[in-house]
Design a protein around this motif. Structure first.
Motif, PDB file in Angstrom:
ATOM      1  N   ILE A   1       0.825  -1.216   0.000  1.00 23.85           N
ATOM      2  CA  ILE A   1       0.000   0.000   0.000  1.00 23.85           C
ATOM      3  C   ILE A   1       0.864   1.273   0.000  1.00 23.85           C
ATOM      4  CG2 ILE A   1      -0.302   0.067   2.538  1.00 23.85           C
ATOM      5  CD1 ILE A   1      -3.005   1.005   0.006  1.00 23.85           C
TER       6      ILE A   1
ATOM      7  N   CYS B   1       1.176   9.608  -5.552  1.00 25.86           N
ATOM      8  CA  CYS B   1       1.398  10.966  -5.032  1.00 25.86           C
ATOM      9  C   CYS B   1       2.784  11.551  -5.318  1.00 25.86           C
ATOM     10  CB  CYS B   1       1.179  10.996  -3.525  1.00 25.86           C
ATOM     11  SG  CYS B   1      -0.491  10.554  -3.074  1.00 25.86           S
TER      12      CYS B   1
ATOM     13  N   ASP C   1      -1.494  15.276  -4.808  1.00 23.98           N
ATOM     14  CA  ASP C   1      -0.708  15.660  -3.626  1.00 23.98           C
ATOM     15  C   ASP C   1      -0.881  14.628  -2.515  1.00 23.98           C
ATOM     16  OD1 ASP C   1       0.239  17.869  -4.879  1.00 23.98           O
ATOM     17  OD2 ASP C   1      -1.449  19.116  -4.251  1.00 23.98           O
ATOM     18  N   ASP C   2      -2.120  14.213  -2.313  1.00 27.16           N
ATOM     19  CA  ASP C   2      -2.397  13.149  -1.340  1.00 27.16           C
ATOM     20  C   ASP C   2      -3.749  12.532  -1.688  1.00 27.16           C
ATOM     21  OD1 ASP C   2      -4.563  14.580  -0.144  1.00 27.16           O
ATOM     22  OD2 ASP C   2      -3.088  15.811   0.923  1.00 27.16           O
ATOM     23  N   LEU C   3      -4.176  11.557  -0.894  1.00 24.15           N
ATOM     24  CA  LEU C   3      -5.424  10.853  -1.224  1.00 24.15           C
ATOM     25  C   LEU C   3      -6.595  11.300  -0.358  1.00 24.15           C
ATOM     26  CD1 LEU C   3      -4.004   7.290  -1.908  1.00 24.15           C
ATOM     27  CD2 LEU C   3      -5.112   8.811  -3.538  1.00 24.15           C
TER      28      LEU C   3
ATOM     29  N   GLU D   1     -10.085  -5.538  -2.174  1.00 26.16           N
ATOM     30  CA  GLU D   1     -10.841  -5.318  -0.929  1.00 26.16           C
ATOM     31  C   GLU D   1      -9.909  -4.781   0.168  1.00 26.16           C
ATOM     32  OE1 GLU D   1     -13.365  -8.692   0.063  1.00 26.16           O
ATOM     33  OE2 GLU D   1     -12.898  -8.319   2.189  1.00 26.16           O
ATOM     34  N   ASP D   2      -8.738  -5.389   0.295  1.00 24.83           N
ATOM     35  CA  ASP D   2      -7.815  -4.990   1.361  1.00 24.83           C
ATOM     36  C   ASP D   2      -7.211  -3.609   1.106  1.00 24.83           C
ATOM     37  OD1 ASP D   2      -8.366  -7.437   2.414  1.00 24.83           O
ATOM     38  OD2 ASP D   2      -6.524  -8.392   1.702  1.00 24.83           O
ATOM     39  N   LEU D   3      -6.826  -3.357  -0.169  1.00 27.96           N
ATOM     40  CA  LEU D   3      -6.248  -2.048  -0.483  1.00 27.96           C
ATOM     41  C   LEU D   3      -7.291  -0.953  -0.279  1.00 27.96           C
ATOM     42  CD1 LEU D   3      -4.230  -2.878  -3.757  1.00 27.96           C
ATOM     43  CD2 LEU D   3      -3.294  -2.440  -1.472  1.00 27.96           C
TER      44      LEU D   3
ATOM     45  N   LEU E   1      -7.563  -0.042   3.340  1.00 28.75           N
ATOM     46  CA  LEU E   1      -6.392   0.723   3.798  1.00 28.75           C
ATOM     47  C   LEU E   1      -6.415   2.153   3.250  1.00 28.75           C
ATOM     48  CD1 LEU E   1      -3.692  -2.072   3.369  1.00 28.75           C
ATOM     49  CD2 LEU E   1      -4.425  -1.039   5.542  1.00 28.75           C
ATOM     50  N   LEU E   2      -6.822   2.301   2.004  1.00 26.57           N
ATOM     51  CA  LEU E   2      -6.858   3.647   1.403  1.00 26.57           C
ATOM     52  C   LEU E   2      -7.858   4.541   2.126  1.00 26.57           C
ATOM     53  CD1 LEU E   2      -6.607   2.687  -2.378  1.00 26.57           C
ATOM     54  CD2 LEU E   2      -4.882   3.879  -1.017  1.00 26.57           C
TER      55      LEU E   2
ATOM     56  N   ARG F   1      -6.478   4.585   6.295  1.00 23.18           N
ATOM     57  CA  ARG F   1      -5.156   5.125   6.595  1.00 23.18           C
ATOM     58  C   ARG F   1      -4.824   6.382   5.803  1.00 23.18           C
ATOM     59  NH1 ARG F   1      -0.679   0.607   6.418  1.00 23.18           N
ATOM     60  NH2 ARG F   1      -2.166  -0.358   7.856  1.00 23.18           N
ATOM     61  N   TYR F   2      -5.383   6.478   4.597  1.00 22.38           N
ATOM     62  CA  TYR F   2      -4.980   7.599   3.730  1.00 22.38           C
ATOM     63  C   TYR F   2      -6.124   8.588   3.447  1.00 22.38           C
ATOM     64  CZ  TYR F   2      -0.767   4.874   3.110  1.00 22.38           C
ATOM     65  OH  TYR F   2       0.387   4.168   3.339  1.00 22.38           O
TER      66      TYR F   2
END
Lengths: 430, 96
Positions: A57, A65, B26-28, B48-50, B53-54, B57-58
């Motif tokens: 990830i 990014c 720049d970011d998510l 599913e897992d990504l 996390l996105l 966490r992001y």
């Protein structure tokens, strides 16, 4: 913000990262960010996949990014669609020439005939089309197959000059979207195009339709199939181990070509079945997956014969059952005669085989049954272990040609599945 | 003595002109992330897992998952159009 489309990232396993990079470049996106994960991926447990997601990830987010495209590094392609094929000076002796071809990966491993200007020009006399005319751009590398480049590869393969129109039609055929050349060229499957010749040109060029027609010994069969392979590799850019990812490949990747034995065919020949006049010449390309599977049977009764052929077609590792494909049969003239004498038309034979070759989905591995569910849900609804899978979506998609000499051997040609055969007229005007 | 001969190069350069990709983000945070599941084994699980996390966490605001019917066919035009219009970034897979 102006609409510029979303950013993009691809995920490839290590074994396919080079393919991903080459493919992105060939499609015009050399800067596509690619996140690489360990191979093999598909056989991991659910927990292992979770750990992999954790591991990759950070890299995916970094690619989105930070490490994506900047505005400077794309170099415009110098080639144009109308350019001539390049001429190069090479050693005049055969040993020097063969080493140069090996070094540049321009062949199939066998000795080649040098495509000198004289030889290529002699071949070009057999087409009325301009040398620089583009017949198709060939996946996955998207090189332009001009008449001249097709001729150069035909010379390389050892073709006689008058074979050129067959190869032009073959390139047109493999480039039809429904043939799915992109898939066939880069797949791990052993897929190879099988070239079938129909009509008067078969006899004129000496394409073997009889004894040993899929074996060695006939110049036209050997070199036409080989030339098509060299075109796919040299112009299409599918180099073995690079863009061509076949796990093992198959002998048919050297050459896979025959004519239909129209004289011994009790039904209409393939090109007539597909709407061409009997006196017209045509070729058909098929995405054959596994060469040929011999079916030796002394059955003399049509019902018995159909039963054993249908039983042979049904196998649980088949792409045809997974995708709803287009399986092919090469019927020996003696077998075709038994079916004809029982009053069956070609269409009757297809329907009987389609019904009798239905296979319970439970014969497949569990994972394969799941992906069959994905691929064929719209056609068949939910697929459980007891669902009877037809080999193709319709009986008409079972391909039948009659070829070969005396004997009790018909052959089954399983296919790539995600491909449809294409028939094209061969235009000869020289 | 070995001379030279003139032959045709049997290969062909790629005809697709290199194109620019849209610039990076720049970011998510509050971004929409699309996935094209290539339908190869386990890719749905990875997606599913990504996706989780996105989001967690992001800070991605929305995840759109689409699955191809067959891995060896291109994604349908309608799927590409939908994701192009709605997503800030699209992630897909290639190979096994």
């Amino acid at each position: 913000m102006a609409k510029r489309g979303p950013a993009a990232v691809a995920i490839c396993s290590t074994a396919f990262a080079a393919l991903g990079r080459a493919q992105a470049t060939a499609l015009g996106y050399p800067e596509l960010p690619i996140a690489v994960i360990p191979h093999p991926f598909g056989s991991r447990t659910r927990d292992e996949v979770r750990q992999l997601a954790e591991q990759c990830i950070g890299e995916i987010v970094r690619l989105v990014c930070e490490a994506g495209p900047r505005d400077s590094s794309v170099v415009p392609n110098r080639s144009s669609l109308t350019e001539r094929a390049a001429l190069i000076k090479v050693p005049g002796d055969l040993d020097g020439l063969y080493s140069l071809f090996r070094e540049r990966h321009w062949g199939d491993g066998l000795p080649v005939v040098p495509p000198t200007t004289e030889r290529v020009e002699r071949m070009l006399c057999h087409s009325h089309r301009a040398a620089t005319e583009v017949v198709a751009t060939v996946a996955p590398g998207f090189g332009a197959a001009t008449i001249e480049r097709i001729a150069a590869n035909a010379v390389l393969a050892g073709c006689d000059p008058e074979y050129l129109p067959v190869l032009i039609a073959a390139v047109e055929a493999v480039a039809e979207p429904r043939f799915n050349l992109q898939g066939i060229q880069v797949t791990t499957n052993p897929a190879a195009p099988w070239l079938i010749v129909n009509g008067p040109i078969g006899k004129r060029l000496g394409v073997n339709s009889g004894v040993n027609c899929l074996g060695q010994g006939t110049c036209a069969n050997a070199t036409l199939g080989r030339a098509l392979r060299l075109i796919l590799q040299n112009i299409g850019g599918a180099l073995p181990g690079e863009m061509d990812r076949a796990t093992q490949g198959q002998p048919g990747k050297y050459t896979f070509c025959c004519a239909e034995n129209e004289e011994m065919n009790p039904w209409e020949p393939l090109h007539v079945e597909r709407g061409f006049a009997p006196e017209c010449s045509a070729i058909t390309v098929v995405g054959g997956a596994s060469g040929t599977l011999n079916m030796n049977t002394h059955a003399k009764d049509a019902d018995d014969l159909l039963r054993v052929i249908a039983d042979t077609m049904a196998h649980p590792t088949s792409n045809d059952y997974w995708t709803g494909g287009e399986p092919w049969l090469v019927l020996a003239p003696e077998h075709a005669e038994i079916l004809k004498r029982a009053g069956l038309s070609k269409s009757d034979v297809k329907r009987r085989l389609w019904e009798q070759s239905k296979m319970p989905a439970g014969r497949m591995a569990a994972k394969d049954r799941l992906r069959t569910g994905d691929a064929r849900r719209a056609e068949l609804g939910e697929i459980g272990p007891d669902t009877m899978l037809p080999i193709s979506t319709q009986p008409e998609l079972i391909g039948i040609v009659v070829a070969g000499g005396p004997g009790t051997h018909s052959v089954y040609v399983p296919t790539y599945g995600n491909s449809r055969s294409v028939t094209r007229k061969v235009v000869c005007n020289a | 003595m070995v001379g030279t001969v003139l032959i045709f190069d049997p290969t062909a350069p790629c005809q697709n002109e290199p194109k620019h990709l849209p610039p990076t983000l720049d970011d998510l945070r509050d971004k929409v992330v699309g996935f094209i599941d290539n339908s190869k084994p386990n890719f749905d699980n990875l997606v599913e897992d990504l996706a989780e996390l996105l989001r967690s966490r992001y800070g991605a605001s929305r995840i759109i998952k689409r699955r191809k019917r067959l891995s060896s066919h291109p994604a349908p035009e309608a799927m590409i159009k939908e994701l192009s219009e709605q997503c800030d970034v699209v992630i897909t897979g290639s190979g096994d």
